[in-house]
Structures are given as C-alpha cells and as structure tokens.
Design an enzyme around this catalytic site. Structure first.
Site, PDB file in Angstrom:
ATOM      1  N   ASP A   2       0.892  -1.146   0.000  1.00 53.95           N
ATOM      2  CA  ASP A   2       0.000   0.000   0.000  1.00 53.95           C
ATOM      3  C   ASP A   2       0.938   1.205   0.000  1.00 53.95           C
ATOM      4  O   ASP A   2       2.146   1.080   0.149  1.00 53.95           O
ATOM      5  CB  ASP A   2      -0.932  -0.028   1.222  1.00 53.95           C
ATOM      6  CG  ASP A   2      -2.145   0.859   1.009  1.00 53.95           C
ATOM      7  OD1 ASP A   2      -3.178   0.627   1.656  1.00 53.95           O
ATOM      8  OD2 ASP A   2      -2.061   1.784   0.162  1.00 53.95           O
TER       9      ASP A   2
HETATM   10  C1  GLC Z   1      -4.315   4.290  -0.046  1.00 54.18           C
HETATM   11  C2  GLC Z   1      -5.238   3.114   0.145  1.00 54.18           C
HETATM   12  C3  GLC Z   1      -5.218   2.141  -1.010  1.00 54.18           C
HETATM   13  C4  GLC Z   1      -5.041   2.925  -2.291  1.00 54.18           C
HETATM   14  C5  GLC Z   1      -3.632   3.514  -2.259  1.00 54.18           C
HETATM   15  C6  GLC Z   1      -3.363   4.396  -3.481  1.00 54.18           C
HETATM   16  O1  GLC Z   1      -3.684   4.641   1.137  1.00 54.18           O
HETATM   17  O2  GLC Z   1      -5.096   2.367   1.354  1.00 54.18           O
HETATM   18  O3  GLC Z   1      -6.466   1.431  -1.008  1.00 54.18           O
HETATM   19  O4  GLC Z   1      -5.204   2.086  -3.411  1.00 54.18           O
HETATM   20  O5  GLC Z   1      -3.374   4.249  -1.076  1.00 54.18           O
HETATM   21  O6  GLC Z   1      -4.137   5.544  -3.416  1.00 54.18           O
END
Ligand code: GLC
Length: 716
Positions: free
Chosen positions: A258
């Site tokens: 993430d």
């Molecule tokens: C965020 C979210 C994830 C998302 C990523 C990119 O923090 O947890 O679901 O796809 O970052 O935005």
C-alpha cells in the site's frame, strides 16, 4: 542419392527430437529470462519501487515501460500527475459505480463480473495497467471508515463477489489488485496497528477471499495492507507472504505495498514485497531513490547480504504481470462513460438497494399522490468525490431529488426541505427541522433521505468524516440531529419513508417503530437517484439483501463485545475470533435490528419441496421457488449449514452457497444447488489442518440468515 540423404536427414531431425511447441507460458518465461539477463542490477532495483505517484519503474533501454496504476474499487480515479497534483488538463470523468458494499448487496455474481468489466474497460481507456480493487477486507465493525468500499462480513459472499469482479476486470486485459492483504479492518492507527487474531479466524474469515482471488480468479496483483499481523508488517510478512500467499497458494503475480506500507528493506526484500509504492520517507519532495527498495536495497544486494536471485524473482513477477496484460503489445481499445457502463451502474444500484422495512407504504402509488415532500440534505448531496482514495470524478451523479423529479415530477407536486445541515457542529438545527415539518405536514407522502456522508468537504481527506479512508466512525449515532428530524416529521406525517445513505447502519431505535418504511441505499453511484426513484415508485422491485448485520446498538457487535475495536496502544485483539457478524449474533442469541441476508420485496416468494442427497464429495439440493405475488421479482436464496455435532465450538450456521432467482408473477422454478463437503470443514488449530468431522448437519434454505424457509437434517 543426394536428395534421398537430405530427406532422410530432415526426417531424422524431426523424428528424433520432436520438440513440442513451447506453450505461451514457456514463451513468456523465456522472454522474461532474456530481459532479466540483459538488465543491470540498478535497472532491476529501479523496477521495485515507485517512479511517480501511480507508476513503478521501467527500463527504457530495454523497452520495458513503467507499470501504470489507478484507484479505485468503484471507478477510475482522478488523473493525478506524477507528483500527486491533480492533472486538470485532462477529462478524468468516469463511471461512478455504486460502492462495493452496494455491489455485494446485489448477491448477483454476474453483475459482479459486469461491474469489473466496466472498471477494466475504463481503466484501459485511461491508459492504466492495474486498477486498485476490489477491496475485500471483512466488515468486523460497523465503525470502519472504509466499509463502504468493501463487500461483506461473510467470507463466502465476499469471495464470490470478488472472483467475478476480478474476472470482469482481467478479461479486459487489465490487472486487478485484490486488497488490502490482510486484516485491514479499521482505519484508526492503520499505518501500524498490530492485529492479534486466531489462526482459525485468519483461515476461516480473513484469508478466504484472498485465496480464491489468487487460486480461482487468477488475480494478477495483490496489495499488502498498512497494519501489522502478529508483530510483523503484513506487506513484508514472512508467514502471510512467503508461507501462505506465494507458498501454499502458489501466487505467481506481484505483491505491491500500500502507499507507504513498507518499513524495512531487508524484510521487504526477503518477505516478498515486489513493488514499493508511496513512501513515508520523503514527503513532499519525493526522492524515489530513498525508497526502502531503492538505494538501500541496492546496497544490500551489492554487499552480498541478500542474493540477487531475490531481486530477479521480483522483476520476474512484474514482467509476468506486464506480459499477462499485453503491456508489450497492441491493446484492444478501452471505452469510458458509455451508456452501457451507466446502465451497469443503474442495475447494480437497483439490485443493491435494500428494502429493510415496509408496512404497506411502498411502492408509492403516484396516481394517488398529489404532493410528495422530499426532505434531507442527502437528497441533494453528491458523494463521488468523497471517501479518500476511492474517489471518482463522476461523469454525472443523479441525486434522489433529481431521480424522483425525473420519474414522477410530471405527475405530482414535489416539495423539498433540507431538514438538517452538514456542519462540524454536528447537531440538530431547530429552524430547519421546523421548516421540514411544515413541508411534511402538507404532503401525501414524505421521502426523508439521510444517513451518513463521506467527508464534510469532499476535497478534504479524513478529518471530520464518516465513511472515509483514514478515519473510523466514533459511533453509529446518526449525525447532524437527524434522529430529531425523523421523529418530528414522522409525528406530523405517518406516510414517511426513511432512506439511508452510507457504508453501514445507524442507530434506529428512536424512530424505527414510528415509520412504516426504511430503505438502505448505501452509496448507490451515479445512477443512484434514478434507482431509488424506480424502487420508491415500483418501477423496480427491490431485491437487495444485507451483506452485513445491522445491530440494534453498537455494543451488540462482536468486535465491541467480545473483541476490541479499534484497540489501544497500537494493538487490537480480534477476541471474537470466527464469531464475526451473523456468526456471532446467531450463536450468542443476540437479536439484530436487521439480519445478515435480510431484504424485502414487493412480491412474495414461496419455497417448497426440498430434496437433499449426497455423494462422497457433494450435497445436492433440489427445491421449488415460486413467485406468488403480483409483480416480477428476484429472490436471493441463501443456503446455510449448521454443524450439529462438532468437537469445537462452531457458528450456529454458515453461508455455503446462494443463488439469485428472477421470477415473473406466478412463475415457479425448480432450483438445483450444490454444497461441497470440503466447504463444511473447519480449521483445527490443534492440528493446524482443515478438518471435516462426520456427524449430523442441518441444511437451511433462507431468505435471510434468520428467515429460514426449508431445512433438512443430514448425517454426513
Ligand atoms: C491508499 C489506500 C489504497 C489505495 C492507495 C493508493 O492509502 O489504502 O487502497 O489504493 O493508497 O491511493
């Protein structure tokens, strides 16, 4: 003679080493081998981390492009520049589908596929390789800020919807990304909260949707989550990634982090992180060389502390993903904002909206209705931009007022009053309530649209928000003094239907007996206003079923009675273990406000003639379903199984299969369903194995988990 010799030699060549045509996979792997052999170590490392806000590195010298990603699970997100700033020079409008929990409420896997296909097609049109969805984290508390993006409290319903969603995306030649692996069930302290959970709950509740995404849907990418599990960050967790994901399940795609969920170079190298996205190290000037899987990884390889084979495996997985989505070839064109896609959004909303209660008020007979009062800020509010990373620049978003106006505005007088105000003061506005009461008093029927919102200010993340990334709700009390509004309006007009937006329940005890009808609308997407109007006035017969339990009060939820939510000191214990959702409410005899699987229809379905038999592996069910009402409709038949003799405490019942049956008025159908005996096993922590214990089982067919229509006891 000469020619004969040549022919003979040719035959011999063909005959003695008859090599079969290399398979596509073998061809792909050999191409990957060739690319890896040509790459320098620096070029390999450059592929293992972000090269911009939503891309990971390529190798221009070898014609390897960057991998391009985009949120989100219910629509292709805003167009971000390479440094996160929004690129306002492009039209980044897209189809804003109903959010995940609304999709799950359809219990329609075919629709799940079509939903995924819309996402894949639109992502392709926008030049993306990976769409960052579905979000499949289990709903263990109604307070989790991201429940609206997820699917269910039940691992089987979550699994079935995820599999078809992923197939829909990937059949468009785009990679899906099942997230967030694993046990990311709250937003509070998400960046490092340590989850303690039993192995049985991990295996029976939290892992299944990821397992089928890998082993059945062949998902190309997985996203690690922010939290820790049993003391180690999940994104580089030896047990979760090396042992389970890439070991037991044989996952051959790539695991990305993430955004900023990597915290340790050595662990990320050795425990399976293939791409590091986002970073906590350097904001706002992002120096991608400072990523954990950048310079410090390069140094670790060069020093021999970690073998280069570790890096090669990561590069291989990234290149495999690229080949699987034809990154190196001409792609078929995508499409975006088409009427077909908008029709999918409408159908998901129509089939996902849940009729919770209806004492003969709905559908509204518009020919007998002169004045319709629409009350509530959510009747005019748009939601697409809110919620965090899953935000969408909707091509349009039909509000409830617009949908009602469009459907019946020419037949009845429609009045409106906001009734409450969305302010950080978060309290009732007496003057607005008084005005709403005046409006309600003079109407034949009142449609009161309230519930949750994402963010006070959709452009502001987290903070004062309810259904949003980065925050959890503090309670299930309706915000902005809506309880007072509902009670006041229902007092002056008994024909009041309450429509609730949001990613989960609100406390209803103050007025639930005062209003004849209640609808759960979730966040129904860009066509939500039309879908709601179609249901309110009977153009569509509702068929949605709750994918989560609506408790009477927050503390009745197992995460708040047996477990911890959101925990303390960055620790949270899932003390409820496998007793999540209805598994708890049924086993511990706690009556919910509305049960898992509950949802009413404008017609009546009758179940009859259940016949059950089994062979070594499978239970075969046959029964009749008839529509004995006056309108066509769809019934979600749910099959639960109760293990009546087990050596461990098991849930009173568990969902094992379901089907959605569409029947014309008066139509009957013979339905055949199967339940695999393998699905009746439980995970035995003593032996660390899945085990089936012979004995007595009860097969329960229901219209909800608490509305069982047919049952059969079997000795298996
Ligand atoms: C965020 C979210 C994830 C998302 C990523 C990119 O923090 O947890 O679901 O796809 O970052 O935005």
């Amino acid at each position: 003679m000469q020619k004969l010799v040549v022919v003979a030699l040719l035959l011999a060549a063909v005959g003695c080493n008859q090599t079969k045509e290399p398979s596509n996979t073998e061809l792909m792997e050999s191409k990957i081998d060739s690319l890896i052999q040509q790459m320098t170590l620096e070029e390999k490392i450059g592929m293992l981390h972000a090269s911009s806000s939503f891309t990971s590195g390529g190798v221009e010298r070898l014609g390897i492009p960057e991998l391009v990603m985009s949120d989100g699970p219910h629509g292709v997100r805003f167009e971000h520049g390479r440094g996160w700033e929004r690129d306002l020079t492009v039209d980044d409008s897209a189809t804003y589908l109903p959010t995940g929990i609304c999709l799950a409420s359809t219990w329609n896997t075919d629709l799940g596929y079509r939903y995924g296909a819309v996402l894949g097609t639109e992502a392709k049109q926008r030049g993306k390789d990976v769409i960052l969805g579905p979000g499949v984290n289990i709903i263990r508390s109604p307070l989790n800020g991201r429940n609206f993006e997820y699917l269910s409290e039940d691992p089987y319903l979550t699994s079935r919807m995820a599999v078809d969603y992923i197939k829909g995306v990937q059949d468009q030649g785009i990679a899906a990304c099942v997230k967030h692996y694993v046990a990311n069930n709250q937003e509070t302290n998400r960046s490092g909260v340590n989850v303690t959970v039993s192995e049985q709950a991990l295996r029976e509740i939290y892992l299944p949707a990821f397992k089928v995404s890998v082993m059945e849907a062949n998902v190309h990418t997985v996203m690690g989550s922010y939290n820790k599990l049993r003391g180690q960050y999940t994104t580089h967790n030896e047990y979760l990634v090396n042992t389970i994901l890439k070991g037991e399940w044989g996952f051959t795609g790539l695991l990305m982090s993430d955004w900023a969920s990597v915290h340790n170079t050595r662990e990320a190298l050795l425990n399976g992180t293939d791409i590091e996205m986002g970073t906590e190290l350097t904001q706002p000037t992002i120096d991608y060389n400072k990523f954990y899987l950048a310079d410090s990884a390069l140094a670790m390889i060069k020093s021999g502390e970690v073998p280069v084979s570790v890096v090669d495996d990561k590069v291989r997985r990234i290149l495999r993903t690229m080949f699987r989505i034809n990154k190196f070839d001409e792609r078929t064109p995508g499409a975006i904002n088409t009427t077909e896609h908008q029709q999918v959004a409408l159908q998901v909303a129509e089939e996902g909206i849940v009729l919770l209660k209806n004492d003969n008020l709905l559908p509204i007979a518009v020919d007998k209705t002169k004045t319709i009062a629409v009350i509530g800020d959510n009747a005019i509010r748009r939601h697409a931009h809110g919620g965090g990373s899953s935000q969408v620049n909707a091509k349009y978003e039909i509000t409830p007022v617009e949908g009602i106006q469009k459907l019946v505005g020419d037949k009845a007088t429609i009045t409106f009053a906001p009734g409450y105000e969305v302010t950080r003061a978060n309290k009732a506005n007496k003057k607005m309530i008084a005005a709403a009461v005046e409006t309600a008093k003079n109407a034949d029927v009142v449609i009161l649209v309230g519930g949750w919102i994402h963010n006070y200010d959709p452009s502001v993340w987290g903070g004062f928000a309810f259904d949003s990334e980065a925050v959890d709700k503090q309670n299930t009390t309706m915000p902005f003094g809506q309880d007072e509004l509902i009670k006041a309006v229902a007092t002056v007009n008994k024909n009041t239907v309450v429509v609730l937006f949001g990613g989960g329940p609100v406390d209803m005890y103050q007025w639930i007996n005062q209003v004849p009808s209640i609808i759960q609308a979730w966040y129904p997407g860009m066509e939500g206003g039309n879908a709601l109007a179609n249901i309110l006035f009977g153009k569509t017969n509702p068929s949605g079923k709750l994918p989560m339990t609506f408790a009477k009060k927050l503390e009745d939820n197992p995460a708040h009675s047996l477990g911890e939510f959101p925990g303390q000191n960055w620790e949270v214990n899932y003390g409820e273990s496998i007793f999540v959702g209805y598994r708890y409410f049924d086993s511990y005899k706690v009556a919910p406000a509305f049960a898992f699987g509950h949802g009413l229809s404008y017609t009546t379905f009758v179940y009859s003639d259940l016949f059950a038999e089994d062979d070594e592996d499978t239970i075969y069910l046959t029964f009749s379903l008839s529509n004995e009402g006056k309108t066509a409709g769809a019934e979600v038949v749910q099959v639960y199984v109760a293990d009546k003799e087990s050596s461990v405490k098991r849930p009173e019942k568990e969902l094992k299969t379901f089907t959605k049956v569409f029947l014309e008025a008066g139509e009957s159908s013979t339905i055949e369903l199967q339940v695999s005996k393998e699905s009746l096993r439980f995970f035995n922590e003593e032996t660390n194995q899945w085990e089936f214990e012979p004995g007595q089982f009860e097969i329960l067919l229901g219209s909800s988990s608490r509305d069982i229509r047919l049952s059969e006891t079997m000795n298996l």
